[in-house]
Design an enzyme around this catalytic site. Structure first.
Site, PDB file in Angstrom:
ATOM      1  N   LEU A 241     -25.673   1.701 -29.981  1.00 36.70           N
ATOM      2  CA  LEU A 241     -25.370   2.496 -28.611  1.00 36.70           C
ATOM      3  C   LEU A 241     -25.185   3.969 -28.828  1.00 36.70           C
ATOM      4  CD1 LEU A 241     -22.768   0.013 -26.806  1.00 36.70           C
ATOM      5  CD2 LEU A 241     -25.529   0.348 -26.443  1.00 36.70           C
ATOM      6  N   GLY A 242     -24.908   4.280 -29.825  1.00 36.40           N
ATOM      7  CA  GLY A 242     -24.866   5.743 -30.287  1.00 36.40           C
ATOM      8  C   GLY A 242     -23.821   5.934 -31.448  1.00 36.40           C
TER       9      GLY A 242
ATOM     10  N   GLY B 119     -21.065   9.262 -32.987  1.00 36.38           N
ATOM     11  CA  GLY B 119     -20.389  10.318 -32.543  1.00 36.38           C
ATOM     12  C   GLY B 119     -19.605  10.857 -33.699  1.00 36.38           C
ATOM     13  N   GLY B 120     -18.547  11.763 -33.514  1.00 35.25           N
ATOM     14  CA  GLY B 120     -17.976  12.559 -34.709  1.00 35.25           C
ATOM     15  C   GLY B 120     -17.163  11.465 -35.514  1.00 35.25           C
ATOM     16  N   PHE B 121     -16.552  10.390 -34.564  1.00 40.89           N
ATOM     17  CA  PHE B 121     -15.613   9.356 -35.327  1.00 40.89           C
ATOM     18  C   PHE B 121     -16.451   8.166 -35.725  1.00 40.89           C
ATOM     19  CE2 PHE B 121     -12.560  12.154 -33.492  1.00 40.89           C
ATOM     20  CZ  PHE B 121     -11.751  12.212 -34.607  1.00 40.89           C
TER      21      PHE B 121
ATOM     22  N   ALA C 194     -21.199   3.032 -32.218  1.00 36.25           N
ATOM     23  CA  ALA C 194     -20.797   2.204 -31.455  1.00 36.25           C
ATOM     24  C   ALA C 194     -21.954   0.997 -31.220  1.00 36.25           C
ATOM     25  CB  ALA C 194     -20.567   2.641 -30.111  1.00 36.25           C
TER      26      ALA C 194
ATOM     27  N   LYS D  18     -16.916  -0.935 -32.283  1.00 32.06           N
ATOM     28  CA  LYS D  18     -17.111   0.919 -32.596  1.00 32.06           C
ATOM     29  C   LYS D  18     -16.534   0.578 -34.009  1.00 32.06           C
ATOM     30  CE  LYS D  18     -15.358   3.912 -29.756  1.00 32.06           C
ATOM     31  NZ  LYS D  18     -14.535   4.573 -28.943  1.00 32.06           N
TER      32      LYS D  18
ATOM     33  N   ASP E 286      -9.343  13.870 -24.119  1.00 26.57           N
ATOM     34  CA  ASP E 286     -10.750  14.204 -24.209  1.00 26.57           C
ATOM     35  C   ASP E 286     -11.731  13.554 -22.975  1.00 26.57           C
ATOM     36  OD1 ASP E 286     -13.147  15.159 -25.967  1.00 26.57           O
ATOM     37  OD2 ASP E 286     -13.467  13.037 -26.792  1.00 26.57           O
TER      38      ASP E 286
END
Length: 470
Positions: free
Chosen positions: A53-54, A56-58, A61, A78, A188
């Site tokens: 799904l994508g 990111g910084g952490f 997913a 995740k 956030d």
């Protein structure tokens, strides 16, 4: 069936297994391994990632399926995967934040229907790509929200209208009030962390940067950890200082401004000279919305609204329906719009009953009470000839009428009808008007009505001033 390998360095993560196309086989199959890197594919023995799904910084997913549920429920897995070369201290902090998201989702996800539920949290230790090395990954499994986030929606359809952002505020502010009541600051909030389900309902996502201000004995106060999205964080968060509920309100206001203006980067709107976002020259909105957003965007936390409830009361959302604009002709997959979430009102709040009425309703009710009270007093005084007894009986009757208004047993045209019937009874029964003529009775009643409206306006003004000061 295709299963996606979750190892970050995998050269070919897509794997296809024909035997898993059968549901019966899928439920009982033994562990499958990536054909490119050997990574176990069925996480915790039950979750099968099928699509990225994508990232990111952490972490990343994955859209996944839970083979231990009857309908092979879709969910989001995740994976904790911090970007960049982090020091051991930074890595530990990032790991704690990821685990904190699981703790928070377990606490609040099941208590609010606009926050995804947590299904599982577990580590996976596997052989590394290099000999005699091990890789450890952390996974969090949560409810899948089938839709698109507001950043994607903005890219697809362009600027949001005022009614659309009012719907957003009406939907998300109660969620923030609930979160803040648990001693939690999200920290956030941005368009990509607000998801619109296919049915139109909005969800608040990504509690990975969450701050629990009441459960941090090892930290000084409620200081920030420096995890935020540039442009959405207010000064106190960017400087690493304390965070407050108004910190989230600032970020929500920035989100609204971006959706209204169509800007992709919040920093483009920031004016360093005034230390504020300059946005009103880019969009035309009502003075009320502009004033409220500007207050949410003030640099000093104590000059903003101090709670989501205060923002809701400023809009008076409880009595002003927001047009349903979540259904868009460019988004045919959205099929219906559920009623907005009820506004949470603390049972101990002194404004609970007042907030149920608009200003117009409140003044109309006071005008009716003054007019009707005068008529009742005149009638009983003419009958009983005793001011004391008249006062007691009139007070009881008027109290019943006011109570009926607060319960909405009588409202709107009922007020006019009751007043007219009372006046007609006094007109046709001379015994009830004593020595007064009907013109005098009407004049006295209208004067009492205006006095009641004046006193109501005065007390409402005093209440609002005290609400701002306390």
């Amino acid at each position: 069936m295709e299963i996606y390998c979750t190892r970050p360095q995998c050269p070919r993560p897509q794997n296809h297994f024909v035997d898993l196309d059968n549901d019966a086989t899928l439920r009982t199959a033994q562990q499958k391994y990536c054909t490119a890197c050997g990574m176990p594919l069925i996480l915790a023995g039950r979750y099968l990632p099928i699509k990225l799904l994508g990232r990111g910084g952490f972490g990343a997913a994955f859209l996944s399926r839970d083979r231990y549920t009857p309908g092979m429920r879709q969910c989001v897995v995740k994976q904790f995967l911090p970007a960049g070369n982090l020091s051991p201290t930074q890595l530990k902090l990032a790991e704690n934040l990821f685990e904190r998201e699981a703790v928070v989702l377990e606490e609040i996800g099941s208590q609010h229907d606009q926050i995804p539920n947590l299904f599982a949290f577990f580590p996976v230790i596997v052989p590394g790509l290099k000999p005699k090395e091990e890789d450890q990954f952390f996974y969090l499994v949560q409810e899948y929200i089938d839709g698109e986030n507001l950043e994607e929606e903005l890219t697809r359809k362009g600027k949001f209208s005022e009614s659309e952002v009012l719907f957003l505020l009406r939907s998300i502010l109660p969620v923030l009030q609930f979160v803040h009541s648990k001693g939690i600051i999200h920290r956030d909030i941005k368009p990509s962390n607000i998801m619109r389900h296919r049915n139109g309902k909005l969800f608040l996502l990504d509690f990975g940067a969450v701050k629990q201000v009441t459960n941090s004995p090892s930290e000084s106060g409620n200081s920030s950890t420096g995890i935020y999205s540039l442009g959405f964080a207010p000064p106190e968060q960017m400087s690493g200082g304390k965070v407050f509920p108004s910190t989230d309100l600032y970020a929500l206001a920035v989100t609204v401004v971006l959706l209204l203006t169509g800007e992709k980067d919040a920093t483009q709107l920031f004016d360093a000279y005034s230390n504020q976002l300059q946005w009103q020259n880019k969009v035309s909105v009502s003075p009320q919305l502009a004033e409220i957003l500007d207050k949410m965007l003030r640099s000093a936390p104590n000059q903003r609204f101090q709670s989501a409830i205060e923002v809701l009361e400023a809009f008076d959302f409880s009595t002003q329906p927001i047009p349903d604009t979540s259904l868009n002709h460019n988004q045919p997959q959205v099929i219906s719009q559920p009623p907005p979430a009820p506004l949470p009102q603390p049972s101990t709040s002194p404004s609970t009953s007042v907030s149920q009425f608009s200003t117009l309703e409140l003044l109309a009710g006071s005008a009716f009470s003054g007019f009707e009270g005068a008529l009742i007093s005149i009638a009983f005084l003419s009958l009983l000839k005793s001011p004391a007894v008249t006062f007691v009986i009139s007070a009881i009757v008027l109290g019943i009428l006011i109570f009926s208004q607060t319960k909405r047993w009588i409202e709107k045209w009922d007020l006019v009808i009751i007043s007219a019937i009372t006046l007609l009874i006094i007109f046709f029964v001379p015994l009830l008007r004593g020595e007064l003529v009907i013109q005098q009775i009407v004049f006295i009643s209208l004067a009492a009505s205006l006095v009641a409206v004046a006193f109501t306006s005065l007390f409402r003004l005093i209440y609002k001033i005290l609400s701002l000061l306390l």
